[in-house]
Design a protein around this motif. Structure first.
Motif, short mmCIF file in Angstrom:
data_model
loop_
_atom_site.label_atom_id
_atom_site.label_comp_id
_atom_site.label_asym_id
_atom_site.label_seq_id
_atom_site.Cartn_x
_atom_site.Cartn_y
_atom_site.Cartn_z
N TYR A 1 50.87 -53.25 -10.52
CA TYR A 1 49.92 -54.03 -11.31
C TYR A 1 50.32 -55.50 -11.35
CZ TYR A 1 47.54 -55.89 -15.43
OH TYR A 1 46.81 -56.67 -16.29
N GLU A 2 51.57 -55.78 -11.58
CA GLU A 2 52.03 -57.18 -11.64
C GLU A 2 51.90 -57.85 -10.28
OE1 GLU A 2 55.95 -57.01 -13.28
OE2 GLU A 2 55.24 -56.42 -15.28
N ALA A 3 52.11 -57.09 -9.21
CA ALA A 3 51.94 -57.67 -7.86
C ALA A 3 50.47 -58.00 -7.60
CB ALA A 3 52.47 -56.70 -6.81
N LEU A 4 49.57 -57.16 -8.08
CA LEU A 4 48.13 -57.45 -7.96
C LEU A 4 47.77 -58.71 -8.75
CD1 LEU A 4 46.61 -53.87 -8.17
CD2 LEU A 4 46.10 -55.52 -6.37
N GLU A 5 48.35 -58.86 -9.92
CA GLU A 5 48.10 -60.05 -10.71
C GLU A 5 48.60 -61.31 -10.00
OE1 GLU A 5 46.62 -60.24 -14.45
OE2 GLU A 5 45.71 -59.26 -12.73
N THR A 6 49.68 -61.18 -9.26
CA THR A 6 50.18 -62.31 -8.47
C THR A 6 49.24 -62.63 -7.33
OG1 THR A 6 52.48 -61.78 -9.04
CG2 THR A 6 52.11 -63.17 -7.09
#
Length: 320
Positions: free
Chosen positions: A305-310
């Motif tokens: 999820y955090e990688a998608l946000e990046t």
């Protein structure tokens, strides 16, 4: 090819019997597909006396035959998603537009995408299926938007091969909120064995429902992230909705000013239960999550999820 007429008919089921693939058709006439899911539209159409008295079944080859005889619209956009994250809201907003055909999670598409038929035959059938869904049954249709099942992110490469010019997006949400939604009412892909083999399988044993859901969700988000990088997908967070339909998603879908206003006609309604007002539930879901679920989601899904946000600010809208 001569004599084939499927005007007003749409494929509602594809199956294999005695080694032969068949297509089940249902008559829709000029009826718009405004329901949240294609299966809802099928259920309504099957109540018509005509469809109770008359059914059409054809060999799979009829899809390509009908495509050659009456080419339909090519897909304008594909909507992929992590489930319970706003994709139905997007498709329902687009369904307000008279010149849009919106097909939401049609079972025949999932069947073909995950079938074991020869590659060339499967591509031909997929192109024929899309052409059937893209028929201008009312004469005003200009665009065809397809929303797929969540697990179909695993078949994106095949769709890209068949429709290389069709842009696509991946909608997602805070994984803890998605997980709570599935604990309340599990989707098909969150029930062991329900959908058969899919990209969500990891082959590992699981200790309970919370563990299973968190792992499947983590896998879904990771594959979505990988496909966004590989095939230049537009990443969309649930938190952007519905406002993004007046901004970058309006650009992605090619909406003019009048259409941008029109799609907001139902933005305050519950996407899956038309007629009911929408009420945000993110905080309620986060409060409802157990410590075990929080730990499992953090371990299996939070990183993706955090990688998608990046990735999201770097993804760029485009319309083919």
């Amino acid at each position: 090819m001569e004599g084939l007429s499927l005007d007003g008919w749409l494929p509602i089921r594809v199956w294999q019997a005695t080694g032969q693939w068949r297509v089940d058709w249902c008559w829709f006439g000029e009826a718009r597909l405004s329901q949240p899911f294609f299966s809802d539209a099928v259920e309504q159409a099957l109540r018509l006396p005509f469809n109770q008295a008359f059914r059409r079944q054809t060999p799979l080859g009829a899809l390509d035959q009908w495509k050659q005889q009456s080419p339909g619209l090519l897909p304008s956009a594909f909507i992929f998603h992590a489930s319970r994250c706003g994709s139905t809201l997007i498709s329902q907003m687009l369904a307000q537009l008279d010149d849009h055909i919106v097909i939401s999670e049609p079972p025949p598409l999932d069947t073909l995408l995950r079938s074991d038929m020869a590659h060339a035959d499967r591509c031909m059938a997929l192109r024929g299926l899309m052409s059937a869904y893209g028929q201008r049954r009312r004469g005003v249709e200009q665009r065809l938007v397809i929303k797929l099942d969540a697990w179909n992110i695993g078949e994106l490469a095949l769709l890209r091969e068949c429709f290389p010019d069709t842009p696509w997006l991946f909608v997602y949400r805070d994984p803890l909120e998605i997980a709570v939604s599935h604990l309340r009412r599990p989707g098909m892909h969150m029930v062991p064995g329900m959908i058969g083999t899919s990209v969500l399988d990891d082959g590992l044993p699981f200790s309970g429902q919370e563990d299973f859901i968190a792992r499947r969700l983590g896998r879904l988000l990771r594959v979505g992230l990988e496909r966004c990088h590989e095939f230049a997908g537009l990443a969309v967070n649930y938190a952007e909705l519905p406002d993004a339909m007046a901004g970058r998603l309006a650009v992605f879908f090619g909406l003019d000013d009048a259409q941008r206003r029109q799609v907001f006609a139902m933005a305050g309604q519950h996407a899956k239960q038309p007629g009911q007002a929408f009420a945000g539930d993110s905080e309620d879901k986060r409060r409802e999550a157990s410590s075990t679920l929080r730990d499992q989601v953090m371990h299996w899904a939070q990183g993706a999820y955090e990688a998608l946000e990046t990735w999201r600010p770097d993804s760029r809208p485009g319309f083919g």
